[in-house]
Design an enzyme around this catalytic site. Sequence first.
Site, mmCIF file in Angstrom:
data_model
loop_
_atom_site.group_PDB
_atom_site.id
_atom_site.type_symbol
_atom_site.label_atom_id
_atom_site.label_comp_id
_atom_site.label_asym_id
_atom_site.label_seq_id
_atom_site.Cartn_x
_atom_site.Cartn_y
_atom_site.Cartn_z
ATOM 1 N N GLU A 1 142.714 43.965 11.734
ATOM 2 C CA GLU A 1 142.554 43.045 10.926
ATOM 3 C C GLU A 1 143.800 42.660 10.059
ATOM 4 O O GLU A 1 144.358 43.470 9.241
ATOM 5 C CB GLU A 1 141.191 43.627 9.942
ATOM 6 C CG GLU A 1 140.780 42.196 8.884
ATOM 7 C CD GLU A 1 140.641 42.802 7.382
ATOM 8 O OE1 GLU A 1 141.525 41.791 6.718
ATOM 9 O OE2 GLU A 1 139.707 43.052 7.222
ATOM 10 N N CYS B 1 142.992 39.570 1.956
ATOM 11 C CA CYS B 1 143.055 38.841 3.282
ATOM 12 C C CYS B 1 142.091 37.723 3.237
ATOM 13 O O CYS B 1 142.304 36.574 3.942
ATOM 14 C CB CYS B 1 142.887 39.801 4.554
ATOM 15 S SG CYS B 1 144.260 40.798 4.530
#
Length: 513
Positions: free
Chosen positions: A250, A284
Site C-alpha cells: 500500500e 494515504c
Amino acid sequence: MRTSTNVPLEPLLTYAVASAAPVKTVSSLTGEALVELPQSTERDVADAYANATRAQRSWAAVSVRERAEVVLRFHDLLLARQSEIIDLIQVESGKSRWHAFQEVAGTSMNARYYGLRGPRLLAPTRRYGLLPVLTHVLELRAPIGVVGTISPWNYPFELGLSDVLPALIAGNGVVHKPDNQGALSVLWGVRLLRECGVPDDLYQVVLGDGPGIGGAVVDRAGHISFTGSSEVGRLVAEKAGRRLIGSSLELGGKNPLLVLDDADPAKAASGAVRDCFTAAGQLCGSSERVYVHDRVYDAFTREFLDRIRRMRLGVGLEYGPDMGSLVSQRQLDTVTDHLEDAVAKGAHVLVGGRHRPDIGPYYFEPTVLSGVTEDMKCFDEETFGPVIQLHRCETVDEQVERANASRYGLNACVWTGDTARGREVAERLEAGTVNVNEIFGVSYGSVDAPMGGMKDSGVGRRHGIEGLLRFTEAQTVATQRGIPLEPPLGLSQETLARGYTTALRVFRAVHRR
C-alpha cells in the site's frame, strides 16, 4: 492540556530484537526527548526470523479456531486498555486524540472480522472436479511460514497490527519492522498480543531505518507486506520478485475529492474538512486535490473556508482539537517547501499557510490553495500534510478527467445529491476505493471489502478475503475414484476422444444460463 503519557516506555523496549546503539526519538507533540530506541543489526533480523520460524511450526499445528480466539481476546483487551495505546499513538505521531482513537477502532474491527470469519475462510473448500462424482477436489490453505511486515509512522498501530493479525490467524509467524517513530505503539501491541496467548517468539519486532535493515527483512520473508512511499515500494517489489515471493504494497496517494453540480455545498464542505485534515493530512487516504463544479464552486468555497477557520487547533492527550500536529521537522520542511514553491509560482493562499510553533513545534495550519498549476511541486507530488488545492471545473467529465490525471490511484471521494449518479461517477475513477457522500473512513472501515491502490498506489489488498488469503499458500488435492483418465483396456484413443467430446457438450448444456 496534558502532553506526556504515563505509560512506562522502557519496559516496551524489551519486546524488540535489537542489540545495536540506540537512537533518540522525540515527542511529536512537544519536540522533547521521548526514549532511546535500540536498533537492530542484520544479525538481529536473522535471529528474529529463526525464532519466529521455530515458533511458527507449533503455531501452525494449533487449530484455526483457537488462533482466531486469541485475536478476539486481543480485540476485547484493546478496547479495555485503549487509553494507553492512544497516548502512545499521539506522542509518536502528533495526531489529535480523536484521530488516534480511530486507529484503535480500525484495528479492533480488523481483529473482530478476521477472528470471526477467519476459520470459515481458511477451512477446506470443495471445488468442482473433472468428472462429477468420480473426482473429489479440495482447496486447502496452508500458512506461508514467516511473514515480513514493514509499517510507517503515520498510523503506527493500525497499519502495523492490521496486517499482522490476519497473518497470525493464517498460521504464520511475523517479523515486523516499524518506523522508529512508530515503534513504541507496535511494541505495546506485541505485549498485548502475548498477554492474549500469542507465543513469545512467534511475533518478532526489529528496529531500524529502511536502508539499514529493510532489505534484510525482505530477504528472509515468505511474504512481505509493506506500507510506505511508491519509490521504496518499487524496491521492495523488486527484491520480492527476485525471490519469487508474494508482496502486498500500500503506497502513496494524491487523492481527489469531487463536488458535483448537484451536491449540497454545506454537506460537501463539512465532509471535505474531515477528509483533508484527518491526522493533519498525513494519511494515504486523505484528499489533497478538490475539484468543484462551477455551479456550486462559490457556495462550496465559502462553506469550506468558513469551517476551516472555525477548526479547533491544538495538541494534547485529551479530546478536543480537530487537528493535531505534523509528526516531525522533516515533515514540516516538506509541507513548507511545497507551500512556498506554489506561492512563488503564482498560487494563492485562501486560508492558513503558516507554521504555528505557538501551538506545537511541528504544527502547521490547515491550508487551502487556489491557482495550483502543473509546474508546482504540490500539483502531483504527495505533500502528506494539511495543504489542499482547490480547482473549479466546468463539467463532470472535466472533474473525472482531472481526477484521473495522476500517477496515483489509492482513494477518491464523490459528493452528489444523487447517490446512483455518484456510483456511476465512482466507477469512472481510477482508484482502489471510492467513497460517495462520505470520506475515506466509510470504505476503509468496511473491512469485508478489499482496500488498496491502483497505478503507483500499490499492489495487492488488505482487508476482506484477499487480506487474509494473501498470507496463505493454496493447495489443490484431487482424488480420483472409479474410472481412470487413461483409455480402458481395448478402447482406442480416438473412441475415448469422441466420448470426452460428447461429455464436454453435455456439461456445457447442463450449465447453460
